[in-house]
Design a protein around this motif. Sequence first.
Motif, short mmCIF file in Angstrom:
data_model
loop_
_atom_site.label_atom_id
_atom_site.label_comp_id
_atom_site.label_asym_id
_atom_site.label_seq_id
_atom_site.Cartn_x
_atom_site.Cartn_y
_atom_site.Cartn_z
N GLU A 58 -29.23 4.77 13.67
CA GLU A 58 -28.60 5.49 12.75
C GLU A 58 -27.18 5.27 12.17
OE1 GLU A 58 -26.44 9.09 15.28
OE2 GLU A 58 -28.58 9.17 15.01
N LYS A 59 -26.86 5.84 11.32
CA LYS A 59 -25.50 5.46 10.44
C LYS A 59 -24.38 5.14 11.43
CE LYS A 59 -24.13 6.39 5.93
NZ LYS A 59 -24.09 7.23 5.17
N ASP A 60 -23.50 4.44 10.99
CA ASP A 60 -22.31 4.07 11.76
C ASP A 60 -21.20 5.24 11.73
OD1 ASP A 60 -20.53 2.71 13.47
OD2 ASP A 60 -19.93 1.71 11.76
N ASP A 61 -21.16 5.94 12.79
CA ASP A 61 -20.24 6.98 12.86
C ASP A 61 -19.36 6.85 14.06
OD1 ASP A 61 -18.82 9.51 12.68
OD2 ASP A 61 -20.49 10.74 13.56
N SER A 62 -17.90 6.71 13.61
CA SER A 62 -17.14 5.80 14.91
C SER A 62 -16.79 7.01 15.89
CB SER A 62 -16.06 5.53 13.95
OG SER A 62 -15.02 6.58 13.56
N LEU A 63 -16.71 8.42 15.40
CA LEU A 63 -16.77 9.27 16.55
C LEU A 63 -18.02 9.46 17.54
CD1 LEU A 63 -14.74 11.50 17.40
CD2 LEU A 63 -16.01 13.17 15.90
N ASN A 64 -19.09 9.35 16.90
CA ASN A 64 -20.12 9.51 17.59
C ASN A 64 -20.40 8.15 18.58
OD1 ASN A 64 -22.80 10.52 18.48
ND2 ASN A 64 -23.83 9.62 16.92
N VAL A 65 -19.76 7.05 18.07
CA VAL A 65 -20.15 5.90 18.72
C VAL A 65 -18.92 5.79 20.03
CG1 VAL A 65 -19.29 3.30 18.73
CG2 VAL A 65 -20.79 4.21 16.94
N LYS A 66 -17.87 6.31 19.76
CA LYS A 66 -16.68 6.54 20.87
C LYS A 66 -17.36 7.32 21.90
CE LYS A 66 -12.83 5.30 18.29
NZ LYS A 66 -11.52 5.59 17.61
N LYS A 67 -17.93 8.51 21.54
CA LYS A 67 -18.47 9.58 22.50
C LYS A 67 -19.59 8.76 23.44
CE LYS A 67 -21.30 13.65 22.30
NZ LYS A 67 -21.81 14.71 21.16
N ILE A 68 -20.55 8.18 22.77
CA ILE A 68 -21.52 7.55 23.07
C ILE A 68 -21.28 6.52 24.28
CG2 ILE A 68 -23.78 6.34 23.11
CD1 ILE A 68 -24.50 8.13 20.85
N LEU A 69 -20.11 5.64 23.77
CA LEU A 69 -19.62 4.49 24.58
C LEU A 69 -19.05 5.30 25.96
CD1 LEU A 69 -18.37 1.99 22.17
CD2 LEU A 69 -20.08 1.79 23.96
N PHE A 70 -18.31 6.22 25.70
CA PHE A 70 -17.50 6.91 26.79
C PHE A 70 -18.71 7.58 27.86
CE2 PHE A 70 -15.86 10.89 28.85
CZ PHE A 70 -14.72 10.39 29.23
N ASN A 101 -21.99 -3.90 16.20
CA ASN A 101 -22.13 -3.54 14.88
C ASN A 101 -22.89 -4.53 14.13
OD1 ASN A 101 -19.84 -5.18 14.69
ND2 ASN A 101 -18.58 -3.94 13.31
N SER A 102 -23.50 -5.61 14.61
CA SER A 102 -23.83 -6.85 13.66
C SER A 102 -25.02 -6.47 12.70
CB SER A 102 -24.48 -7.94 14.92
OG SER A 102 -25.32 -7.39 15.60
N PHE A 103 -25.65 -5.51 13.34
CA PHE A 103 -27.00 -5.04 12.55
C PHE A 103 -26.38 -4.49 10.88
CE2 PHE A 103 -29.70 -1.67 10.92
CZ PHE A 103 -30.82 -2.43 10.77
N PHE A 104 -25.43 -3.53 11.22
CA PHE A 104 -24.85 -2.86 9.84
C PHE A 104 -24.02 -3.97 9.11
CE2 PHE A 104 -25.77 0.87 12.56
CZ PHE A 104 -26.59 1.47 11.79
N TYR A 105 -23.40 -4.75 9.87
CA TYR A 105 -22.58 -5.93 9.16
C TYR A 105 -23.73 -6.79 8.41
CZ TYR A 105 -19.09 -9.74 8.42
OH TYR A 105 -18.39 -10.46 8.05
N GLY A 106 -24.82 -7.16 8.98
CA GLY A 106 -25.66 -8.12 8.45
C GLY A 106 -26.38 -7.42 7.09
N LYS A 107 -26.61 -5.97 7.46
CA LYS A 107 -27.26 -5.39 6.22
C LYS A 107 -26.24 -5.05 5.13
CE LYS A 107 -29.44 -0.77 5.78
NZ LYS A 107 -29.83 0.51 6.17
N LYS A 108 -24.95 -5.13 5.54
CA LYS A 108 -24.20 -4.96 4.34
C LYS A 108 -23.99 -6.12 3.41
CE LYS A 108 -19.00 -4.09 3.35
NZ LYS A 108 -17.83 -3.83 4.11
N ILE A 109 -23.73 -7.34 4.25
CA ILE A 109 -23.70 -8.63 3.67
C ILE A 109 -24.86 -9.06 2.81
CG2 ILE A 109 -23.79 -11.21 4.08
CD1 ILE A 109 -22.03 -10.60 6.42
N SER A 110 -26.33 -8.64 3.34
CA SER A 110 -27.53 -8.78 2.77
C SER A 110 -27.42 -8.13 1.18
CB SER A 110 -28.73 -8.05 3.48
OG SER A 110 -29.68 -8.40 2.66
#
Length: 118
Positions: A58-70, A101-110
């Motif tokens: 799903e979309k890159d949400d930094s707060l959600n990412v930090k929570k899930i990593l924790f 985040n390589s998937f979203f980074y690649g999608k942005k470059i594409s």
Amino acid sequence: MEKLFSRSSRIAPELQKNIAIIIHSYLKDPRIKTIITVSEVRVSKDLSYAQVFISFLEKDDSLNVKKILFLLNKASGYIRKLLCKKMKLRIIPNISFCYDNSFFYGKKISSLLNQIRK
């Protein structure tokens, strides 16, 4: 003569597969509402540490990412315990989770390349 593949490079894909199965099947945390993909596992030479790179569908949400990593890093002891039962290794590595985040980074470059092409 040196071996073509080290032991850590042979164990990493097995760890990746088993950690993905454990996260999807055994980790029943209601706070984790997204699908987690284990994209890569890097194991140290002495097999004592493993860095697990995860991504979300799903979309890159930094707060959600930090929570899930924790939450995943808090559950790493439980995941390691389940790995002991699934894999027959003398040393089960300590696990730390990192965001990939390589998937979203690649999608942005594409999309940027497609804009340039038009």
